[in-house]
Design a protein around this motif. Structure first.
Motif, mmCIF file in Angstrom:
data_model
loop_
_atom_site.group_PDB
_atom_site.id
_atom_site.type_symbol
_atom_site.label_atom_id
_atom_site.label_comp_id
_atom_site.label_asym_id
_atom_site.label_seq_id
_atom_site.Cartn_x
_atom_site.Cartn_y
_atom_site.Cartn_z
ATOM 1 N N TRP A 157 4.212 7.297 -1.338
ATOM 2 C CA TRP A 157 2.895 7.518 -1.923
ATOM 3 C C TRP A 157 1.928 6.488 -1.380
ATOM 4 O O TRP A 157 2.282 5.328 -1.221
ATOM 5 C CB TRP A 157 2.956 7.393 -3.456
ATOM 6 C CG TRP A 157 3.753 8.471 -4.093
ATOM 7 C CD1 TRP A 157 5.003 8.354 -4.623
ATOM 8 C CD2 TRP A 157 3.367 9.825 -4.287
ATOM 9 N NE1 TRP A 157 5.416 9.570 -5.124
ATOM 10 C CE2 TRP A 157 4.427 10.484 -4.931
ATOM 11 C CE3 TRP A 157 2.217 10.553 -3.967
ATOM 12 C CZ2 TRP A 157 4.378 11.838 -5.270
ATOM 13 C CZ3 TRP A 157 2.169 11.892 -4.310
ATOM 14 C CH2 TRP A 157 3.235 12.523 -4.951
ATOM 15 N N LYS A 158 0.708 6.918 -1.093
ATOM 16 C CA LYS A 158 -0.324 6.015 -0.605
ATOM 17 C C LYS A 158 -1.646 6.416 -1.248
ATOM 18 O O LYS A 158 -1.903 7.601 -1.443
ATOM 19 C CB LYS A 158 -0.433 6.102 0.917
ATOM 20 C CG LYS A 158 -1.348 5.061 1.503
ATOM 21 C CD LYS A 158 -1.163 4.953 2.998
ATOM 22 C CE LYS A 158 -2.006 3.793 3.487
ATOM 23 N NZ LYS A 158 -1.624 3.321 4.763
ATOM 24 N N ASN A 159 -2.487 5.427 -1.576
ATOM 25 C CA ASN A 159 -3.783 5.724 -2.178
ATOM 26 C C ASN A 159 -4.598 6.544 -1.198
ATOM 27 O O ASN A 159 -4.750 6.174 -0.038
ATOM 28 C CB ASN A 159 -4.505 4.430 -2.535
ATOM 29 C CG ASN A 159 -5.692 4.666 -3.427
ATOM 30 O OD1 ASN A 159 -6.547 5.499 -3.142
ATOM 31 N ND2 ASN A 159 -5.752 3.933 -4.517
ATOM 32 N N LYS A 160 -5.127 7.675 -1.658
ATOM 33 C CA LYS A 160 -5.883 8.575 -0.784
ATOM 34 C C LYS A 160 -7.122 7.887 -0.228
ATOM 35 O O LYS A 160 -7.532 8.143 0.899
ATOM 36 C CB LYS A 160 -6.270 9.834 -1.544
ATOM 37 C CG LYS A 160 -6.889 10.893 -0.672
ATOM 38 C CD LYS A 160 -7.115 12.172 -1.437
ATOM 39 C CE LYS A 160 -7.723 13.212 -0.528
ATOM 40 N NZ LYS A 160 -8.000 14.444 -1.265
ATOM 41 N N ALA A 209 2.076 2.369 -10.339
ATOM 42 C CA ALA A 209 0.794 2.385 -9.622
ATOM 43 C C ALA A 209 0.041 1.090 -9.921
ATOM 44 O O ALA A 209 -0.086 0.706 -11.087
ATOM 45 C CB ALA A 209 -0.042 3.582 -10.056
ATOM 46 N N TYR A 211 -3.394 9.515 -5.361
ATOM 47 C CA TYR A 211 -2.385 9.132 -4.379
ATOM 48 C C TYR A 211 -1.863 10.394 -3.705
ATOM 49 O O TYR A 211 -1.793 11.455 -4.306
ATOM 50 C CB TYR A 211 -1.243 8.377 -5.064
ATOM 51 C CG TYR A 211 -1.678 7.013 -5.565
ATOM 52 C CD1 TYR A 211 -1.463 5.882 -4.800
ATOM 53 C CD2 TYR A 211 -2.322 6.870 -6.779
ATOM 54 C CE1 TYR A 211 -1.868 4.633 -5.239
ATOM 55 C CE2 TYR A 211 -2.743 5.636 -7.240
ATOM 56 C CZ TYR A 211 -2.506 4.514 -6.463
ATOM 57 O OH TYR A 211 -2.918 3.286 -6.902
ATOM 58 N N GLN A 268 -6.625 6.387 3.030
ATOM 59 C CA GLN A 268 -6.349 7.346 4.103
ATOM 60 C C GLN A 268 -7.615 7.771 4.835
ATOM 61 O O GLN A 268 -7.575 8.164 5.980
ATOM 62 C CB GLN A 268 -5.682 8.604 3.527
ATOM 63 C CG GLN A 268 -4.267 8.396 3.080
ATOM 64 C CD GLN A 268 -3.353 8.166 4.245
ATOM 65 O OE1 GLN A 268 -2.986 7.032 4.516
ATOM 66 N NE2 GLN A 268 -2.995 9.195 4.937
ATOM 67 N N GLU A 282 1.095 11.999 -0.664
ATOM 68 C CA GLU A 282 2.325 11.763 0.089
ATOM 69 C C GLU A 282 2.012 11.583 1.571
ATOM 70 O O GLU A 282 1.230 12.352 2.135
ATOM 71 C CB GLU A 282 3.265 12.965 -0.008
ATOM 72 C CG GLU A 282 4.048 13.076 -1.257
ATOM 73 C CD GLU A 282 4.995 14.266 -1.196
ATOM 74 O OE1 GLU A 282 6.161 14.066 -1.546
ATOM 75 O OE2 GLU A 282 4.576 15.365 -0.805
ATOM 76 N N PHE A 328 5.281 6.415 -10.379
ATOM 77 C CA PHE A 328 5.166 7.497 -9.404
ATOM 78 C C PHE A 328 6.334 8.463 -9.547
ATOM 79 O O PHE A 328 7.472 8.041 -9.743
ATOM 80 C CB PHE A 328 5.185 6.938 -7.974
ATOM 81 C CG PHE A 328 3.922 6.245 -7.582
ATOM 82 C CD1 PHE A 328 2.814 6.958 -7.176
ATOM 83 C CD2 PHE A 328 3.841 4.867 -7.607
ATOM 84 C CE1 PHE A 328 1.642 6.323 -6.804
ATOM 85 C CE2 PHE A 328 2.679 4.215 -7.238
ATOM 86 C CZ PHE A 328 1.578 4.950 -6.843
ATOM 87 N N GLN A 330 -0.406 15.692 -4.112
ATOM 88 C CA GLN A 330 -1.532 14.813 -4.402
ATOM 89 C C GLN A 330 -1.575 14.659 -5.917
ATOM 90 O O GLN A 330 -1.546 15.650 -6.640
ATOM 91 C CB GLN A 330 -2.807 15.446 -3.873
ATOM 92 C CG GLN A 330 -4.034 14.612 -4.067
ATOM 93 C CD GLN A 330 -5.234 15.219 -3.358
ATOM 94 O OE1 GLN A 330 -5.165 15.518 -2.173
ATOM 95 N NE2 GLN A 330 -6.311 15.425 -4.071
ATOM 96 N N SER A 389 0.793 -1.219 0.000
ATOM 97 C CA SER A 389 0.000 0.000 0.000
ATOM 98 C C SER A 389 0.830 1.275 0.000
ATOM 99 O O SER A 389 0.277 2.363 -0.084
ATOM 100 C CB SER A 389 -0.945 0.009 1.196
ATOM 101 O OG SER A 389 -0.210 -0.006 2.393
ATOM 102 N N GLN A 390 2.145 1.171 0.099
ATOM 103 C CA GLN A 390 3.007 2.344 0.076
ATOM 104 C C GLN A 390 4.006 2.182 -1.060
ATOM 105 O O GLN A 390 4.543 1.103 -1.265
ATOM 106 C CB GLN A 390 3.738 2.510 1.402
ATOM 107 C CG GLN A 390 2.812 2.812 2.549
ATOM 108 C CD GLN A 390 3.565 3.039 3.850
ATOM 109 O OE1 GLN A 390 4.730 2.696 3.977
ATOM 110 N NE2 GLN A 390 2.895 3.629 4.809
#
Length: 71
Positions: A53-56, A13, A19, A59, A21, A43, A34, A5-6
């Protein structure tokens, strides 16, 4: 096993999405980049080496109190 996931700059991707930060430990950062990505795109580098980077979507978690209407 779970899905990764990171992501670091230069990695591809896995899915379409937005995504953002975050810190390597998953912590929020001040003024994060973003980006909107399509599956397979690479990325860009993050602003800081301690970020990933992580999928928003992963979050945000709905609040249990407000997730259902009681009307």
């Amino acid at each position: 096993m779970g899905e990764i996931s990171q992501f670091k700059g230069g990695e591809k991707a896995p899915n379409n999405g937005v995504y953002i930060e975050v810190g390597e430990t998953g912590s929020n950062v001040e003024d994060p980049q973003q980006i909107s990505m399509q599956a397979g795109e690479k990325f860009p580098e993050t602003k800081n080496n301690d970020r990933v980077w992580k999928n928003k979507r992963s979050q945000s978690h709905p609040s249990p109190r407000n997730s259902r209407s009681t009307n």
